[in-house]
Design a protein around this motif. Structure first.
Motif, PDB file in Angstrom:
ATOM      1  N   MET A  57      86.573  20.724 -26.725  1.00 49.94           N
ATOM      2  CA  MET A  57      86.354  21.309 -25.416  1.00 49.94           C
ATOM      3  C   MET A  57      84.911  21.777 -25.327  1.00 49.94           C
ATOM      4  N   SER A  58      84.246  21.510 -24.217  1.00 55.74           N
ATOM      5  CA  SER A  58      82.843  21.875 -24.076  1.00 55.74           C
ATOM      6  C   SER A  58      82.700  23.332 -23.649  1.00 55.74           C
ATOM      7  N   GLU A  59      81.549  23.910 -24.008  1.00 53.40           N
ATOM      8  CA  GLU A  59      81.241  25.290 -23.659  1.00 53.40           C
ATOM      9  C   GLU A  59      80.890  25.363 -22.174  1.00 53.40           C
ATOM     10  N   PRO A  60      81.353  26.406 -21.459  1.00 51.51           N
ATOM     11  CA  PRO A  60      81.024  26.506 -20.039  1.00 51.51           C
ATOM     12  C   PRO A  60      79.529  26.707 -19.828  1.00 51.51           C
ATOM     13  N   MET A  61      79.036  26.280 -18.659  1.00 54.53           N
ATOM     14  CA  MET A  61      77.622  26.434 -18.334  1.00 54.53           C
ATOM     15  C   MET A  61      77.268  27.911 -18.264  1.00 54.53           C
ATOM     16  N   LYS A  62      76.131  28.265 -18.830  1.00 52.56           N
ATOM     17  CA  LYS A  62      75.645  29.635 -18.777  1.00 52.56           C
ATOM     18  C   LYS A  62      74.777  29.780 -17.532  1.00 52.56           C
ATOM     19  N   GLU A  63      74.976  30.877 -16.826  1.00 60.25           N
ATOM     20  CA  GLU A  63      74.237  31.111 -15.589  1.00 60.25           C
ATOM     21  C   GLU A  63      72.852  31.670 -15.871  1.00 60.25           C
ATOM     22  N   VAL A  64      71.874  31.124 -15.169  1.00 56.51           N
ATOM     23  CA  VAL A  64      70.509  31.625 -15.267  1.00 56.51           C
ATOM     24  C   VAL A  64      70.436  32.918 -14.456  1.00 56.51           C
ATOM     25  N   ILE A  65      70.016  33.996 -15.098  1.00 55.85           N
ATOM     26  CA  ILE A  65      69.902  35.290 -14.431  1.00 55.85           C
ATOM     27  C   ILE A  65      68.590  35.364 -13.659  1.00 55.85           C
ATOM     28  N   SER A  66      67.520  34.868 -14.264  1.00 54.28           N
ATOM     29  CA  SER A  66      66.208  34.893 -13.618  1.00 54.28           C
ATOM     30  C   SER A  66      65.359  33.758 -14.186  1.00 54.28           C
ATOM     31  N   SER A  67      64.461  33.258 -13.358  1.00 56.48           N
ATOM     32  CA  SER A  67      63.519  32.217 -13.790  1.00 56.48           C
ATOM     33  C   SER A  67      62.111  32.640 -13.417  1.00 56.48           C
ATOM     34  N   LEU A  68      61.166  32.253 -14.257  1.00 56.93           N
ATOM     35  CA  LEU A  68      59.762  32.566 -14.013  1.00 56.93           C
ATOM     36  C   LEU A  68      58.957  31.280 -14.145  1.00 56.93           C
ATOM     37  N   PRO A  69      58.401  30.780 -13.025  1.00 57.90           N
ATOM     38  CA  PRO A  69      57.570  29.582 -13.135  1.00 57.90           C
ATOM     39  C   PRO A  69      56.239  29.909 -13.817  1.00 57.90           C
ATOM     40  N   PHE A  70      55.754  28.970 -14.615  1.00 57.96           N
ATOM     41  CA  PHE A  70      54.437  29.102 -15.231  1.00 57.96           C
ATOM     42  C   PHE A  70      53.778  27.738 -15.249  1.00 57.96           C
ATOM     43  N   PHE A  71      52.491  27.730 -15.482  1.00 57.94           N
ATOM     44  CA  PHE A  71      51.783  26.456 -15.531  1.00 57.94           C
ATOM     45  C   PHE A  71      50.998  26.352 -16.824  1.00 57.94           C
ATOM     46  N   LYS A  72      50.788  25.130 -17.206  1.00 61.78           N
ATOM     47  CA  LYS A  72      50.052  24.828 -18.429  1.00 61.78           C
ATOM     48  C   LYS A  72      48.894  23.917 -18.050  1.00 61.78           C
ATOM     49  N   VAL A  73      47.700  24.268 -18.502  1.00 62.71           N
ATOM     50  CA  VAL A  73      46.521  23.458 -18.222  1.00 62.71           C
ATOM     51  C   VAL A  73      46.106  22.751 -19.504  1.00 62.71           C
ATOM     52  N   GLU A  74      46.019  21.447 -19.430  1.00 59.94           N
ATOM     53  CA  GLU A  74      45.558  20.663 -20.577  1.00 59.94           C
ATOM     54  C   GLU A  74      44.191  20.096 -20.236  1.00 59.94           C
ATOM     55  N   ARG A  75      43.251  20.333 -21.132  1.00 61.13           N
ATOM     56  CA  ARG A  75      41.877  19.873 -20.910  1.00 61.13           C
ATOM     57  C   ARG A  75      41.566  18.727 -21.867  1.00 61.13           C
ATOM     58  N   SER A  76      40.803  17.774 -21.368  1.00 58.57           N
ATOM     59  CA  SER A  76      40.379  16.654 -22.206  1.00 58.57           C
ATOM     60  C   SER A  76      38.959  16.256 -21.814  1.00 58.57           C
ATOM     61  N   VAL A  77      38.268  15.629 -22.735  1.00 58.30           N
ATOM     62  CA  VAL A  77      36.921  15.133 -22.458  1.00 58.30           C
ATOM     63  C   VAL A  77      36.952  13.617 -22.594  1.00 58.30           C
ATOM     64  N   GLU A  78      36.540  12.955 -21.514  1.00 57.94           N
ATOM     65  CA  GLU A  78      36.508  11.496 -21.499  1.00 57.94           C
ATOM     66  C   GLU A  78      35.139  11.049 -21.000  1.00 57.94           C
ATOM     67  N   TRP A  79      34.415  10.352 -21.815  1.00 56.94           N
ATOM     68  CA  TRP A  79      33.098   9.844 -21.463  1.00 56.94           C
ATOM     69  C   TRP A  79      32.217  10.942 -20.845  1.00 56.94           C
ATOM     70  N   PHE A  80      32.065  12.030 -21.581  1.00 60.72           N
ATOM     71  CA  PHE A  80      31.194  13.143 -21.195  1.00 60.72           C
ATOM     72  C   PHE A  80      31.650  13.872 -19.936  1.00 60.72           C
ATOM     73  N   GLU A  81      32.894  13.700 -19.576  1.00 60.30           N
ATOM     74  CA  GLU A  81      33.437  14.386 -18.405  1.00 60.30           C
ATOM     75  C   GLU A  81      34.684  15.158 -18.817  1.00 60.30           C
ATOM     76  N   GLN A  82      34.701  16.454 -18.494  1.00 59.17           N
ATOM     77  CA  GLN A  82      35.870  17.259 -18.814  1.00 59.17           C
ATOM     78  C   GLN A  82      36.886  17.129 -17.690  1.00 59.17           C
ATOM     79  N   LYS A  83      38.143  16.855 -18.044  1.00 57.30           N
ATOM     80  CA  LYS A  83      39.215  16.732 -17.061  1.00 57.30           C
ATOM     81  C   LYS A  83      40.278  17.776 -17.368  1.00 57.30           C
TER      82      LYS A  83
END
Length: 103
Positions: free
Chosen positions: A1-27
């Motif tokens: 028998m599967s476990e019942p779904m757990k309810e999310v009480i709260s969510s917090l959006p966040f963002f992640k920035v990934e930086r890279s350098v390609e041919w002398f240009e930072q992206k």
């Protein structure tokens, strides 16, 4: 028998920035994610923390409206860049822990 779904009480959006350098240009590439609070745990895309292993949560706002959300755990300090005020998430966490002092 599967476990019942757990309810999310709260969510917090966040963002992640990934930086890279390609041919002398930072992206920069920004991606959106979320931290979810459940009755017994906090989940990020790469970690799951039992609430008993979370010591505290905190927030440091920037003047531009963004800020850093900190998750203090027994595995160390985890930092997340947020664009929204995490007060509701932090209040929900503290209520689950039984901490009723104001933010």
């Amino acid at each position: 028998m599967s476990e019942p779904m757990k309810e999310v009480i709260s969510s917090l959006p966040f963002f992640k920035v990934e930086r890279s350098v390609e041919w002398f240009e930072q992206k920069q590439q920004q991606s959106a994610h979320a931290i979810h609070l459940y009755v017994e745990k906090i989940c990020t895309p790469s970690h799951t923390f039992e609430l008993t292993h979370v010591h505290d949560v905190s927030y440091r706002p920037f003047s531009n409206g963004d800020g850093l959300f900190y998750l203090h755990t027994n595995q160390g300090l985890f930092t997340f860049e947020v664009k929204t005020d995490p007060t509701d998430f932090m209040t929900s966490y503290r209520k689950l822990r039984g901490d009723f002092y104001p933010l």
